[in-house]
Design an enzyme around this catalytic site. Structure first.
Site, PDB file in Angstrom:
ATOM      1  N   ASP A   1       0.843  -1.189   0.000  1.00 51.66           N
ATOM      2  CA  ASP A   1       0.000   0.000   0.000  1.00 51.66           C
ATOM      3  C   ASP A   1       0.880   1.242   0.000  1.00 51.66           C
ATOM      4  OD1 ASP A   1      -2.434  -1.396   0.098  1.00 51.66           O
ATOM      5  OD2 ASP A   1      -2.325  -1.575   2.275  1.00 51.66           O
TER       6      ASP A   1
ATOM      7  N   ASP B   1      -7.101  -1.288  -4.469  1.00 50.58           N
ATOM      8  CA  ASP B   1      -8.142  -0.974  -3.491  1.00 50.58           C
ATOM      9  C   ASP B   1      -9.094   0.084  -4.037  1.00 50.58           C
ATOM     10  OD1 ASP B   1      -6.943  -2.715  -1.686  1.00 50.58           O
ATOM     11  OD2 ASP B   1      -5.800  -1.126  -0.711  1.00 50.58           O
TER      12      ASP B   1
END
Length: 221
Positions: free
Chosen positions: A147, A181
């Protein structure tokens, strides 16, 4: 839109999301050390973290369970997309949203399945590098998701007179996420907006207009 066009559209969305997602992840993983936080603006940072969980760093169940769960979700989405593409009159917006969800989930699956085998995971300030297969930091299906997008839009301190939370700091938006995401969430909310709310309103409008036409015919008689 024709069946062939819908198929190409779904394929193009999936390929684009996966390629962009992996390019960003590999760049971050091999350029940033774990935990490094680069401020682009006051409200947008590139912050390299890794997690075992689902979207936005949430963790539910074991690592293997999450990987297998993602694979099941992607399989269902691909099956639905295939069915919808072959069906005449199917919603193009629904196909687009499902393609975003499938591609996003598949992008994170790639991290889980392969990254543990092909990358090392050094401590800061060293950055990760590619390693021969089998010499990575985790076995197959146990890699961590990369991420990097962090949006600390605003923060404030709760008044001290508030019970439990008084004096503590609140910040929005704390979760760090990746391109995959974002695709998953855009697809999910797109289904809610375009194929649930708006479709429901169109159905109600069609029913109302049909009723009015029926009443007009009865009155004319």
């Amino acid at each position: 839109m024709s069946k062939t066009s819908k198929a190409w559209l779904a394929a193009a969305i999936c390929a684009s999301v996966i390629i962009i997602d992996q390019i960003i992840k590999i760049w971050v993983k091999t350029s940033f050390f774990w935990g490094e936080d680069v401020e682009i603006t006051s409200w947008f940072h590139l912050k390299f973290i890794q997690n075992n969980g689902m979207a936005f760093g949430m963790e539910i169940g074991s690592k293997l369970f999450l990987t297998l769960f993602r694979i099941i979700v992607v399989s269902i989405c691909i099956w639905l997309i295939t069915r919808l593409v072959r069906k005449s009159g199917s919603s193009t917006s629904f196909i687009v949203c499902l393609s975003l969800i499938a591609a996003g989930a598949l992008g994170n699956i790639i991290d889980c399945v392969f990254y543990g085998e092909i990358f090392n995971n050094p401590l800061p300030p060293e950055v990760a590098t590619f390693v021969p297969w089998g010499h990575g930091y985790a076995p197959l299906l146990h890699g961590m998701v990369v991420d990097m997008f962090y949006f600390p839009l605003f923060s404030f301190t709760w008044p001290s007179w508030l019970p439990w939370i008084g004096g503590t700091e609140f910040s929005f938006f704390d979760p760090v996420f990746n391109f995959a995401d974002a695709a998953i969430n855009v697809g999910f909310f797109g289904i809610i907006i375009f194929d649930v709310i708006l479709a429901g309103r169109r159905s109600k409008k069609a029913v109302t207009e049909t009723g009015r036409e029926g009443n007009a015919e009865n009155n004319s008689r």
